[in-house]
Design an enzyme around this catalytic site. Structure first.
Site, PDB file in Angstrom:
ATOM      1  N   ASP A 174     -30.005 -25.686 -31.391  1.00  0.00           N
ATOM      2  CA  ASP A 174     -28.810 -24.804 -29.675  1.00  0.00           C
ATOM      3  C   ASP A 174     -30.568 -24.186 -28.817  1.00  0.00           C
ATOM      4  O   ASP A 174     -30.986 -22.957 -29.331  1.00  0.00           O
ATOM      5  CB  ASP A 174     -27.625 -24.264 -30.053  1.00  0.00           C
ATOM      6  CG  ASP A 174     -26.910 -23.912 -29.818  1.00  0.00           C
ATOM      7  OD1 ASP A 174     -26.224 -24.795 -28.296  1.00  0.00           O
ATOM      8  OD2 ASP A 174     -27.168 -22.219 -28.269  1.00  0.00           O
ATOM      9  N   ASN A 182     -29.526 -20.190 -17.421  1.00  0.00           N
ATOM     10  CA  ASN A 182     -28.998 -21.304 -15.998  1.00  0.00           C
ATOM     11  C   ASN A 182     -28.706 -19.875 -15.000  1.00  0.00           C
ATOM     12  O   ASN A 182     -29.050 -20.793 -13.886  1.00  0.00           O
ATOM     13  CB  ASN A 182     -28.042 -21.876 -16.663  1.00  0.00           C
ATOM     14  CG  ASN A 182     -28.323 -23.562 -16.878  1.00  0.00           C
ATOM     15  OD1 ASN A 182     -29.378 -23.383 -16.933  1.00  0.00           O
ATOM     16  ND2 ASN A 182     -27.665 -23.913 -17.666  1.00  0.00           N
ATOM     17  N   HIS A 187     -30.135 -24.550 -12.475  1.00  0.00           N
ATOM     18  CA  HIS A 187     -29.571 -25.404 -13.243  1.00  0.00           C
ATOM     19  C   HIS A 187     -30.876 -26.866 -13.327  1.00  0.00           C
ATOM     20  O   HIS A 187     -31.092 -27.346 -14.070  1.00  0.00           O
ATOM     21  CB  HIS A 187     -27.755 -25.758 -12.751  1.00  0.00           C
ATOM     22  CG  HIS A 187     -26.796 -24.694 -13.627  1.00  0.00           C
ATOM     23  ND1 HIS A 187     -26.434 -24.886 -14.476  1.00  0.00           N
ATOM     24  CD2 HIS A 187     -26.429 -24.000 -13.064  1.00  0.00           C
ATOM     25  CE1 HIS A 187     -25.405 -24.308 -14.726  1.00  0.00           C
ATOM     26  NE2 HIS A 187     -24.980 -23.555 -13.519  1.00  0.00           N
ATOM     27  N   ASP A 191     -32.142 -27.637 -16.222  1.00  0.00           N
ATOM     28  CA  ASP A 191     -32.156 -29.500 -16.306  1.00  0.00           C
ATOM     29  C   ASP A 191     -33.533 -29.386 -16.988  1.00  0.00           C
ATOM     30  O   ASP A 191     -33.892 -29.745 -17.613  1.00  0.00           O
ATOM     31  CB  ASP A 191     -32.135 -30.281 -15.073  1.00  0.00           C
ATOM     32  CG  ASP A 191     -30.381 -30.169 -15.057  1.00  0.00           C
ATOM     33  OD1 ASP A 191     -29.796 -29.969 -15.920  1.00  0.00           O
ATOM     34  OD2 ASP A 191     -29.532 -30.609 -13.689  1.00  0.00           O
ATOM     35  N   GLU A 218     -26.517 -28.189 -23.831  1.00  0.00           N
ATOM     36  CA  GLU A 218     -27.902 -27.799 -24.752  1.00  0.00           C
ATOM     37  C   GLU A 218     -27.856 -28.235 -25.967  1.00  0.00           C
ATOM     38  O   GLU A 218     -28.988 -27.509 -27.207  1.00  0.00           O
ATOM     39  CB  GLU A 218     -28.540 -25.810 -24.358  1.00  0.00           C
ATOM     40  CG  GLU A 218     -27.031 -25.622 -25.091  1.00  0.00           C
ATOM     41  CD  GLU A 218     -26.205 -24.709 -25.249  1.00  0.00           C
ATOM     42  OE1 GLU A 218     -26.091 -23.743 -24.951  1.00  0.00           O
ATOM     43  OE2 GLU A 218     -25.475 -25.355 -23.769  1.00  0.00           O
TER      44      GLU A 218
END
Length: 305
Positions: A174, A182, A187, A191, A218
């Site tokens: 994780d 973010n 975002h 990504d 994630e």
């Protein structure tokens, strides 16, 4: 990639002349495998996983119909396309073969141009089917295997590990403080960061059987067949180092100035009766402990006595 490198054709015929003629015809474009009877055809199909089998109907001991029945009954071989090549030229013979699941039926004596055209056609179908299957199994953002593919492979590897009494390691990864990342960087940047971590995870997989997949959000999952806890821990440690080495700035993190990950893992030991679900839950619990302990670390499940 050349077609010959990607696609294999198994020719199963008890007549040596037919095998030789078909083999010489196909060798310039495909990887050719030969079998002189039904038993050999099944053995070589299992070992080499050909894309297509040219199968004679009339063979001693085990005819082509029986070979096809056994192929279709085996989950590992059922997908292989089969073209019957037979001296039986009655319409009902052809219909019988097609009803059993053959992709095509060619009557002897065969025309070489027709054989080449039909082989090319069916192998094109195989290529297209595999491309669609691959797309269905890939996560669009990270280009890792998706959760559907992981679930499928995990089930197969867990069963194989239990049968063979071999270890199987599983790790959940994780990204630390990813929501804050973010929020701080946006975002699109999130990504990009996730893709970078995914590439690092894929790069940590050492063998063809190892699998890195996106499990959701994630969170990534690593599946390491025939890998004990010690070796799996080494793989994951190197992955943590690789992620830190990316140097992705994360000023909103309370863990480190760069992007980091937490990992929880568990290992199915040889002879263990632990269920598939329990092994996953053990890795998930280990991940929770890694987060509670401060993140940017590995926790591995220690089985009880």
């Amino acid at each position: 990639m050349k077609i010959a490198e990607a696609q294999k054709v198994l020719i199963a015929d008890d007549d040596a002349v037919n095998r030789e003629v078909l083999g010489e015809l196909l060798k310039p474009e495909y990887t050719v495998l030969l079998a002189k009877n039904g038993v050999q055809a099944l053995e070589r199909a299992a070992r080499h996983q050909p894309d297509l089998i040219l199968l004679d109907v009339m063979m001693p001991d085990m005819d082509g119909y029986e070979v096809l029945r056994r192929l279709r009954a085996d989950p590992q071989l059922a997908h292989i396309s089969v073209i019957f090549i037979s001296g039986l030229d009655r319409p009902e013979d052809e219909a019988a073969g097609l009803k059993m699941g053959a992709a095509d039926y060619i009557v002897k004596p065969f025309n070489q141009t027709v054989v080449m055209a039909r082989v090319a056609l069916h192998l094109q179908v195989v290529r297209q089917r595999r491309m669609l299957e691959r797309l269905a199994n890939i996560d669009g953002l990270t280009e890792l295997a998706n959760r559907r593919r992981f679930d499928e492979v995990y089930g197969l590897e867990w069963q194989r590990a239990r049968r063979g009494k071999r270890p199987l390691s599983l790790a959940l990864l994780d990204i630390d403080a990813f929501k804050q990342y973010n929020d701080r960087y946006g975002h699109p940047a999130g990504d990009r960061a996730l893709r970078s971590v995914a590439r690092a995870a894929a790069g940590a997989m050492r063998r063809p059987a190892d699998l890195a997949a996106r499990y959701g959000g994630e969170e990534l999952v690593l599946l390491l067949p025939e890998t004990g806890a010690l070796e799996a821990g080494q793989v994951v440690s190197q992955l943590l180092e690789a992620v830190a080495a990316l140097g992705i700035a994360h000023e909103a993190s309370s863990v480190a100035p760069v992007l980091t990950v937490s990992v929880g893992g568990a290992t199915l030991e040889p002879g263990s009766q632990e269920t598939q679900a329990a092994l996953f839950e053990a890795a998930d619990s280990a991940l929770y402990r890694a987060k509670q302990a401060g993140r940017n670390r590995i926790c591995w499940h220690e089985p009880g006595p």
